[in-house]
Design an enzyme around this catalytic site. Sequence first.
Site, PDB file in Angstrom:
ATOM      1  N   HIS A  63      -6.272  -3.565  37.434  1.00 20.75           N
ATOM      2  CA  HIS A  63      -5.973  -2.688  38.579  1.00 20.75           C
ATOM      3  C   HIS A  63      -6.779  -3.141  39.811  1.00 20.75           C
ATOM      4  O   HIS A  63      -6.256  -3.206  40.916  1.00 20.75           O
ATOM      5  CB  HIS A  63      -6.389  -1.240  38.279  1.00 20.75           C
ATOM      6  CG  HIS A  63      -5.630  -0.561  37.185  1.00 20.75           C
ATOM      7  ND1 HIS A  63      -6.249   0.092  36.142  1.00 20.75           N
ATOM      8  CD2 HIS A  63      -4.301  -0.398  36.980  1.00 20.75           C
ATOM      9  CE1 HIS A  63      -5.338   0.620  35.341  1.00 20.75           C
ATOM     10  NE2 HIS A  63      -4.147   0.333  35.822  1.00 20.75           N
ATOM     11  N   LYS A  93       1.091  12.575  29.771  1.00 18.70           N
ATOM     12  CA  LYS A  93       0.115  12.030  28.825  1.00 18.70           C
ATOM     13  C   LYS A  93      -1.164  12.872  28.904  1.00 18.70           C
ATOM     14  O   LYS A  93      -1.456  13.457  29.925  1.00 18.70           O
ATOM     15  CB  LYS A  93      -0.260  10.597  29.200  1.00 18.70           C
ATOM     16  CG  LYS A  93       0.896   9.683  29.493  1.00 18.70           C
ATOM     17  CD  LYS A  93       0.394   8.415  30.179  1.00 18.70           C
ATOM     18  CE  LYS A  93       1.521   7.620  30.792  1.00 18.70           C
ATOM     19  NZ  LYS A  93       1.054   6.509  31.612  1.00 18.70           N
ATOM     20  N   ARG A 142       2.423  -7.005  34.816  1.00 20.15           N
ATOM     21  CA  ARG A 142       1.633  -7.911  33.984  1.00 20.15           C
ATOM     22  C   ARG A 142       2.509  -8.896  33.232  1.00 20.15           C
ATOM     23  O   ARG A 142       2.208 -10.066  33.102  1.00 20.15           O
ATOM     24  CB  ARG A 142       0.816  -7.107  32.954  1.00 20.15           C
ATOM     25  CG  ARG A 142      -0.302  -6.309  33.549  1.00 20.15           C
ATOM     26  CD  ARG A 142      -0.816  -5.307  32.575  1.00 20.15           C
ATOM     27  NE  ARG A 142       0.241  -4.385  32.174  1.00 20.15           N
ATOM     28  CZ  ARG A 142       0.046  -3.310  31.450  1.00 20.15           C
ATOM     29  NH1 ARG A 142      -1.151  -3.006  31.010  1.00 20.15           N
ATOM     30  NH2 ARG A 142       1.056  -2.513  31.143  1.00 20.15           N
ATOM     31  N   SER A 183      -5.309   0.079  30.180  1.00 23.08           N
ATOM     32  CA  SER A 183      -6.275   1.185  30.042  1.00 23.08           C
ATOM     33  C   SER A 183      -6.299   1.666  28.601  1.00 23.08           C
ATOM     34  O   SER A 183      -7.357   1.989  28.048  1.00 23.08           O
ATOM     35  CB  SER A 183      -5.878   2.347  30.954  1.00 23.08           C
ATOM     36  OG  SER A 183      -5.899   1.953  32.290  1.00 23.08           O
TER      37      SER A 183
HETATM   38  O1  PNS Z   1      -0.131   4.137  35.707  1.00 28.59           O
HETATM   39  P1  PNS Z   1       1.203   4.731  35.334  1.00 28.59           P
HETATM   40  O2  PNS Z   1       1.030   5.793  34.263  1.00 28.59           O
HETATM   41  O3  PNS Z   1       2.206   3.685  34.960  1.00 28.59           O
HETATM   42  O4  PNS Z   1       1.750   5.460  36.672  1.00 28.59           O
HETATM   43  C1  PNS Z   1       3.019   6.090  36.698  1.00 28.59           C
HETATM   44  C2  PNS Z   1       3.203   6.893  38.014  1.00 28.59           C
HETATM   45  C3  PNS Z   1       2.116   7.930  38.150  1.00 28.59           C
HETATM   46  C4  PNS Z   1       3.138   5.947  39.196  1.00 28.59           C
HETATM   47  C5  PNS Z   1       4.616   7.550  37.965  1.00 28.59           C
HETATM   48  O5  PNS Z   1       4.734   8.305  36.815  1.00 28.59           O
HETATM   49  C6  PNS Z   1       4.904   8.431  39.176  1.00 28.59           C
HETATM   50  O6  PNS Z   1       5.248   7.929  40.214  1.00 28.59           O
HETATM   51  N1  PNS Z   1       4.738   9.760  39.021  1.00 28.59           N
HETATM   52  C7  PNS Z   1       4.950  10.718  40.086  1.00 28.59           C
HETATM   53  C8  PNS Z   1       6.215  11.577  39.844  1.00 28.59           C
HETATM   54  C9  PNS Z   1       7.451  10.875  40.351  1.00 28.59           C
HETATM   55  O7  PNS Z   1       7.608  10.586  41.519  1.00 28.59           O
HETATM   56  N2  PNS Z   1       8.371  10.586  39.414  1.00 28.59           N
HETATM   57  C10 PNS Z   1       9.595   9.869  39.679  1.00 28.59           C
HETATM   58  C11 PNS Z   1       9.352   8.366  39.501  1.00 28.59           C
HETATM   59  S1  PNS Z   1      10.854   7.476  39.601  1.00 28.59           S
END
Ligand code: PNS
Length: 163
Positions: free
Chosen positions: A17, A41, A90, A128
């Site tokens: 990150h 989660k 990645r 993570s």
């Molecule tokens: O590190 P992660 O868990 O891959 O992050 C995922 C994250 C937080 C970026 C994604 O779940 C997100 O954007 N959540 C906010 C809610 C949202 O906008 N959902 C629609 C996404 S298409």
Amino acid sequence: MRTVIYPGSFDPLTNGHLDVIQRAARLFDRVVVAVARNESKQPLFSPAERKTLIEQSTTDLPNVSVDLFEGLLVEYVEQQSGHAVIRGLRALSDFENEFQMALMNRQLNEHIETLFMMPRASYSFLSSHLVKEISGLGGDVSPFVTPEVKEALAAKLGQACVN
Ligand code: PNS
């Protein structure tokens, strides 16, 4: 002033990150690392803890700030007057989910672009999830996280073992 948002769970921040944050900080005037609060989660670290760890690990990057967000990412990006979203890629295995999210976000707001950045190849196996597992089993995570994150993992997982 070009602003990019780097959203994620960051539970916790890894060197992968951090590598993406450093690359984004060289390309954009302002980088906002946005820690998601509303996760399905069960995170190990609270949103505030995750935010603090990122802040402690990016003190040398003056154009990087860290924030918490909840709700739709595209709405948060607009609130921040952001121009784009950065996501790290990645390996091919990340691609399908990221592609789906990027196109869905474009459907929700066509003015927000998603950019993918590859961290250094030596971090392509890093996650993570694995870092938490290794630390919880007593392995050395120094090559994968900052000293602040390593200490926080030891404190958190040590506590979890005692309780
Ligand atoms: O590190 P992660 O868990 O891959 O992050 C995922 C994250 C937080 C970026 C994604 O779940 C997100 O954007 N959540 C906010 C809610 C949202 O906008 N959902 C629609 C996404 S298409």
